[in-house]
Design an enzyme around this catalytic site. Structure first.
Site, mmCIF file in Angstrom:
data_model
loop_
_atom_site.group_PDB
_atom_site.id
_atom_site.type_symbol
_atom_site.label_atom_id
_atom_site.label_comp_id
_atom_site.label_asym_id
_atom_site.label_seq_id
_atom_site.Cartn_x
_atom_site.Cartn_y
_atom_site.Cartn_z
ATOM 1 N N SER A 199 34.050 -84.436 -46.826
ATOM 2 C CA SER A 199 34.997 -85.202 -45.852
ATOM 3 C C SER A 199 36.301 -84.990 -46.488
ATOM 4 C CB SER A 199 34.635 -86.620 -45.812
ATOM 5 O OG SER A 199 34.627 -87.334 -46.717
ATOM 6 N N ASP A 216 41.608 -94.893 -45.958
ATOM 7 C CA ASP A 216 40.583 -95.657 -45.380
ATOM 8 C C ASP A 216 39.656 -96.188 -46.490
ATOM 9 O OD1 ASP A 216 38.995 -93.497 -45.950
ATOM 10 O OD2 ASP A 216 38.672 -92.915 -43.831
ATOM 11 N N HIS A 267 38.476 -92.579 -48.258
ATOM 12 C CA HIS A 267 39.621 -91.205 -48.642
ATOM 13 C C HIS A 267 40.857 -91.579 -48.901
ATOM 14 C CE1 HIS A 267 36.324 -90.474 -45.447
ATOM 15 N NE2 HIS A 267 36.017 -89.587 -46.132
#
Length: 368
Positions: free
Chosen positions: A35, A325, A328
């Site tokens: 991600s 978040d 990340h």
């Protein structure tokens, strides 16, 4: 007349050949990751629980709409590639991807929730592991060979730059969670050996497919991400998790050195930015940040909210938060990490490019 026609045909064939050769002279990137590098693959995995397809993801890029990146802005790979003058590669699963786009921009195979190990991130239901990403890359090679021929394709792939940026999920969403068998099948040392042995096989496979200039990104202090802190009663960093990241970086760096000396024409490097991220988290004000322990995008007092959602509340100044978040980094933090790696390795612009990128650029001035 016949001679003139024949000459014209020969010139046309020669020009066409030069155009084909022109493709293999373009230097592009192929990115494999999770991600932290995903630019939209997961949004095409309809069953995946690892998604960045909702507001407020992408708020500080281009039109401010979600673009598949798990951040408010750019990834580390975006920033390094921009500095080197390389185009931003589109997501492999983008329906518009074709051979011409690949030849001009490369491909990004990164997938949120993916890991070095096939079993990692299983509870996300759908994600692309590194082995799966390499399998998709092999399919890409078949397409390009059909388009420009075997010889030109070989040069195209050997001239390209490669990024491999996975590993954190293998700990956070595998080894450190008791729902996965790896958590009780291994100890810290044997799991690291298993991970490095798998990564070695994968990097050798990429070398056999033409990867000559490759960088593996190291892990940051993943025990200090908000998700790990909130699991502690004191909101402190998880020491064991950080030690695992340091062990990964030590073993990964040695693996890169070994492979560079063993594999023909291989320039394999390890990008370790652990120290700079740790310094930012320890003393955020020194680096222009005001918050290094909680996410900018949060669901009020309900924590951990595993993803940023439209009902989430955003911090007042996103540029002052290290984390976007629970998992990340923010665009500002990614820029700091990328700058450190650029300085460490002396990256410079690669060849001649027109600077055009089909990916959205960072917005000029984020607003709270």
């Amino acid at each position: 007349m016949k001679f003139t026609t024949l000459a014209a045909m020969m010139v046309a064939v020669a020009v066409f050949g030069l155009l084909i050769d022109g493709h293999d002279c373009k230097i592009v990137q192929f990115i494999f990751g999770d991600s932290l590098s995903d630019v939209g693959n997961n949004k095409y995995l309809s069953k995946s629980l690892a998604q960045a397809s909702l507001p407020w993801y992408g708020i500080d890029m281009g039109n401010g709409l979600p673009n598949g990146r798990f951040s408010n802005g750019r990834t580390v790979a975006d920033i390094i590639g921009d500095t080197m003058g390389l185009p931003r590669p589109p997501a492999f699963l983008d329906p518009s991807l074709n051979e011409d786009m690949i030849l001009e921009n490369g491909v990004n195979y990164a997938s949120g929730g993916g890991g070095i190990l096939n079993e990692t991130g299983g509870y996300f239901i759908q994600r692309l592991s590194l082995y799966k990403q390499i399998e998709l890359f092999q399919g890409t090679q078949t397409l390009i060979r059909s388009k420009i021929g075997e010889q030109a394709a070989e040069k195209f792939f050997q001239d390209a730059r490669y990024v491999v940026a996975l590993g954190s999920n293998d700990f956070i969403n595998n080894y450190l969670m008791p729902v996965y068998s790896d958590s009780w099948s291994y100890n810290d040392q044997t799991f690291m050996e298993y991970l490095m042995d798998t990564l070695e096989k994968q990097l050798k496979l990429l070398h056999s497919l033409g990867a000559r200039q490759l960088m593996v990104f190291g892990l940051g202090p993943m025990g200090c991400i908000p998700l790990q802190r909130v699991l502690s009663s004191s909101s402190a960093c998880q020491d064991r998790t950080n030690k695992l990241a340091l062990s990964f970086n030590k073993a990964g760096s040695k693996l890169m050195e070994d492979l560079s000396s063993q594999l023909p024409n291989a320039s394999y490097r390890f990008g370790d930015a652990y120290d700079v991220v740790n310094n930012v988290i320890s003393d955020p004000n020194k680096y222009g940040f005001s918050n290094a322990d909680s996410p900018c995008c949060s669901f009020g007092r309900i924590r951990p909210a595993l993803t940023c959602v439209p009902a989430s509340v955003l911090c007042k100044d996103r540029s002052k938060y290290v984390f976007w978040d629970e998992y990340h980094p923010s665009d500002s933090a990614n820029e700091l990490i990328a700058t450190e790696l650029i300085k460490k390795f002396g990256f410079s612009r690669v060849g001649e490019t027109d600077g055009h990128s089909p990916a959205p650029a960072i917005a000029p001035s984020p607003e709270g």
